[in-house]
Every structure is written in C-alpha cells, then in structure tokens.
Design a protein around this motif. Structure first.
Motif, PDB file in Angstrom:
ATOM      1  N   CYS A  80       1.131  -1.079   0.390  1.00 40.40           N
ATOM      2  CA  CYS A  80       0.133  -0.257  -0.151  1.00 40.40           C
ATOM      3  C   CYS A  80       0.406   1.331  -0.144  1.00 40.40           C
ATOM      4  N   GLY A  81       1.896   1.098   0.335  1.00 41.27           N
ATOM      5  CA  GLY A  81       2.785   2.266   0.019  1.00 41.27           C
ATOM      6  C   GLY A  81       3.040   3.201   2.053  1.00 41.27           C
ATOM      7  N   ALA A  82       2.745   2.570   2.583  1.00 35.77           N
ATOM      8  CA  ALA A  82       2.438   2.904   3.790  1.00 35.77           C
ATOM      9  C   ALA A  82       4.448   3.165   4.221  1.00 35.77           C
ATOM     10  N   MET A  83       4.183   4.187   5.025  1.00 35.69           N
ATOM     11  CA  MET A  83       5.539   4.200   6.216  1.00 35.69           C
ATOM     12  C   MET A  83       5.527   4.511   6.896  1.00 35.69           C
ATOM     13  N   ILE A  84       6.209   3.948   7.256  1.00 34.84           N
ATOM     14  CA  ILE A  84       5.955   4.175   9.023  1.00 34.84           C
ATOM     15  C   ILE A  84       7.155   4.738   9.456  1.00 34.84           C
ATOM     16  N   GLU A  85       7.258   5.015  10.311  1.00 32.78           N
ATOM     17  CA  GLU A  85       9.154   6.363  11.194  1.00 32.78           C
ATOM     18  C   GLU A  85       9.042   4.662  12.534  1.00 32.78           C
ATOM     19  N   ALA A  86      10.801   4.249  12.031  1.00 29.37           N
ATOM     20  CA  ALA A  86      11.140   2.882  13.116  1.00 29.37           C
ATOM     21  C   ALA A  86      12.084   3.805  13.944  1.00 29.37           C
ATOM     22  N   PRO A  87      11.877   3.701  15.732  1.00 30.20           N
ATOM     23  CA  PRO A  87      12.700   3.847  16.385  1.00 30.20           C
ATOM     24  C   PRO A  87      14.362   3.740  16.086  1.00 30.20           C
TER      25      PRO A  87
ATOM     26  N   ARG B  56      19.493   4.402   8.783  1.00 24.17           N
ATOM     27  CA  ARG B  56      18.317   5.636   8.262  1.00 24.17           C
ATOM     28  C   ARG B  56      18.956   5.895   6.663  1.00 24.17           C
ATOM     29  N   HIS B  57      19.296   5.372   5.727  1.00 26.83           N
ATOM     30  CA  HIS B  57      20.101   6.138   4.589  1.00 26.83           C
ATOM     31  C   HIS B  57      18.853   5.213   3.902  1.00 26.83           C
ATOM     32  N   PHE B  58      18.291   3.578   4.225  1.00 25.41           N
ATOM     33  CA  PHE B  58      17.952   3.506   3.302  1.00 25.41           C
ATOM     34  C   PHE B  58      16.527   3.003   4.108  1.00 25.41           C
ATOM     35  N   ALA B  59      15.267   3.067   2.957  1.00 25.44           N
ATOM     36  CA  ALA B  59      14.424   2.255   3.755  1.00 25.44           C
ATOM     37  C   ALA B  59      13.819   0.523   3.856  1.00 25.44           C
ATOM     38  N   ILE B  60      13.241   0.295   5.063  1.00 22.52           N
ATOM     39  CA  ILE B  60      13.711  -1.847   5.325  1.00 22.52           C
ATOM     40  C   ILE B  60      11.523  -1.608   4.468  1.00 22.52           C
ATOM     41  N   LEU B  61      12.508  -2.005   3.152  1.00 23.96           N
ATOM     42  CA  LEU B  61      10.455  -3.054   2.821  1.00 23.96           C
ATOM     43  C   LEU B  61       9.478  -4.138   3.024  1.00 23.96           C
ATOM     44  N   GLY B  62       8.654  -4.593   3.042  1.00 21.74           N
ATOM     45  CA  GLY B  62       7.865  -5.347   3.895  1.00 21.74           C
ATOM     46  C   GLY B  62       7.044  -4.918   3.452  1.00 21.74           C
ATOM     47  N   ARG B  63       5.817  -5.757   4.424  1.00 20.63           N
ATOM     48  CA  ARG B  63       4.250  -5.191   4.528  1.00 20.63           C
ATOM     49  C   ARG B  63       4.031  -4.776   5.990  1.00 20.63           C
ATOM     50  N   CYS B  64       2.827  -4.273   6.055  1.00 23.73           N
ATOM     51  CA  CYS B  64       2.054  -3.393   7.153  1.00 23.73           C
ATOM     52  C   CYS B  64       1.548  -4.136   7.852  1.00 23.73           C
ATOM     53  N   ALA B  65       1.102  -4.165   9.161  1.00 25.45           N
ATOM     54  CA  ALA B  65       0.158  -4.957  10.029  1.00 25.45           C
ATOM     55  C   ALA B  65      -0.783  -4.767   8.700  1.00 25.45           C
ATOM     56  N   ALA B  66      -1.783  -3.712   8.112  1.00 26.27           N
ATOM     57  CA  ALA B  66      -2.911  -3.899   8.326  1.00 26.27           C
ATOM     58  C   ALA B  66      -3.017  -4.767   6.243  1.00 26.27           C
ATOM     59  N   CYS B  67      -1.656  -4.971   5.414  1.00 24.65           N
ATOM     60  CA  CYS B  67      -1.696  -5.949   4.377  1.00 24.65           C
ATOM     61  C   CYS B  67      -1.112  -7.376   5.093  1.00 24.65           C
ATOM     62  N   THR B  68      -0.523  -6.874   5.606  1.00 25.60           N
ATOM     63  CA  THR B  68      -1.059  -7.913   6.502  1.00 25.60           C
ATOM     64  C   THR B  68      -1.637  -9.242   6.684  1.00 25.60           C
ATOM     65  N   THR B  69      -2.669  -9.009   7.254  1.00 22.13           N
ATOM     66  CA  THR B  69      -4.059  -9.880   7.777  1.00 22.13           C
ATOM     67  C   THR B  69      -4.717  -9.362   6.187  1.00 22.13           C
ATOM     68  N   LEU B  70      -4.814  -8.619   5.462  1.00 24.08           N
ATOM     69  CA  LEU B  70      -5.739  -8.627   4.326  1.00 24.08           C
ATOM     70  C   LEU B  70      -5.355 -10.109   3.636  1.00 24.08           C
ATOM     71  N   SER B  71      -3.948 -10.152   3.508  1.00 24.22           N
ATOM     72  CA  SER B  71      -3.333 -11.331   2.953  1.00 24.22           C
ATOM     73  C   SER B  71      -3.187 -12.610   2.752  1.00 24.22           C
ATOM     74  N   SER B  72      -3.366 -12.518   4.977  1.00 27.11           N
ATOM     75  CA  SER B  72      -3.419 -14.315   5.736  1.00 27.11           C
ATOM     76  C   SER B  72      -4.773 -14.066   5.540  1.00 27.11           C
ATOM     77  N   ALA B  73      -5.930 -13.612   5.458  1.00 29.38           N
ATOM     78  CA  ALA B  73      -7.713 -12.914   5.117  1.00 29.38           C
ATOM     79  C   ALA B  73      -7.893 -14.125   4.124  1.00 29.38           C
ATOM     80  N   THR B  74      -7.018 -13.448   2.784  1.00 24.99           N
ATOM     81  CA  THR B  74      -7.183 -14.363   1.668  1.00 24.99           C
ATOM     82  C   THR B  74      -6.786 -15.475   0.969  1.00 24.99           C
TER      83      THR B  74
END
Length: 193
Positions: free
Chosen positions: A146-153, A175-193
C-alpha cells in the motif's frame, strides 16, 4: 585544457572516489568543503547537534565557509520543514522566498551541509533521495503493498548494529534506506485471503 565533453579535465593524480577534493568554480582543485573531511567532522562529534540556523552558520564560518543568504534560506526551510524533502522540493521552497537562487546553488549547499553532518539523505522507496536535518533522522519501514511509510525508532536496530559490529566489524546506518516489507494491515489482508 578541456575534457572531450567540454568540461574541465580531471587531475588523474586524485582518485575519482576521493570525495574530499573537488573542482573550484575556476577549475582549480581545492579541499572540499572548507578543508574539512567527513571523518574529522564525525570525530569532533558535531553531526546532528544543531538547534538553530545560527548554530549551523557558526559551524560553516568556523570551517572557513561563508554564511550566504541562500544558505541561510535553505537552512530555514530545513528547520521549518522537519520532514523529508527532495532537492526539487527544497528548491521550490527556497525559490518561493528568493526567486534568484539557482538550483545549482541549492545542490552545492545541500552537498556541503551533508558533508558537515548537518543534514542526511535517505532513499525511501523508488523516489528521489530526500534530505532532512541529521538530528531528526530515523529509519523507515515501507509497505510494498500500500506504500505506507512507518518511522522506525533507532532502538529497533541497536541489536542488529551490535551484532554487525561484533561479527563483521561493520557499522550500519539504518536511516539511509527504507526497509521494505508489509504493514500490519496488508499482512492481515493477505492472510485473510
């Protein structure tokens, strides 16, 4: 003395990857920026320790640089933004305040400020590099669905940083590169299907 493309000829005694040496506007070599290397800046512990535009300009002057009006405006934009901005976004904001500032001046100032440890750049997703004050820098998670960006501590990466240093002798910068993956909402959606 021009290179085939019409620009200044490179001094072959200086390695291409030696970022500390650049060409002056007149084509001569000069230490860049202001006789200050990134190693020296880091060893002095100045990276990211600025609370105002005037603090940064004092550092620039201390390193033999000039506190120009265009540099001041760029710093004001960075301090006001508090967010990631591409060079184009920085240029738009600077030129809104001072239309005569050329984008090449902005690129040069961004480069100088980055070498001094005042700002850092990040690669977030597939867009252009973005810049922000080093004191505000943080890691990012980017959802590939979904393209959501989450700031990681930074605390999330302390264990990885210790392990990389102990095992490989390597210091990481999450801090140099974003770490790619799936957010919680997309992970939930993909496990539900």
């Amino acid at each position: 003395m021009s290179a085939p493309h019409g620009g200044p000829q490179r001094n072959k005694s200086v390695p291409l990857n030696d970022w500390r040496v650049g060409l002056s506007r007149r084509g001569g070599q000069r230490p860049y920026p202001w006789n200050m290397t990134k190693t020296a800046v880091a060893s002095e512990g100045v990276e990211g320790r600025f609370s105002s535009v005037d603090d940064v300009l004092a550092l620039v002057r201390a390193r033999g640089g000039r506190a120009t009006s265009s540099r001041r405006i760029l710093l004001e934009v960075l301090f006001d933004a508090g967010d990631h901005l591409s060079v184009e976004e920085l240029a738009e904001a600077v030129q809104a305040r001072a239309p005569d500032v050329h984008i090449s001046t902005i690129y040069r100032n961004v480069e100088d400020l980055q070498r001094l440890g005042v700002i850092v750049h990040s690669h977030i997703g597939h867009g252009p590099a973005t810049y922000q004050l080093a004191s505000l820098a943080h890691a990012h998670f980017l959802c590939e669905e979904c393209g959501a960006m989450i700031e990681a501590p930074d605390s999330l990466f302390k264990g990885l940083a210790r392990t990389a240093k102990a095992s490989l002798g390597f210091s990481i910068d999450p801090r140099h590169f974003a770490i790619l993956g799936r957010c919680a909402a997309c992970t939930t959606l993909s496990s539900a299907t």
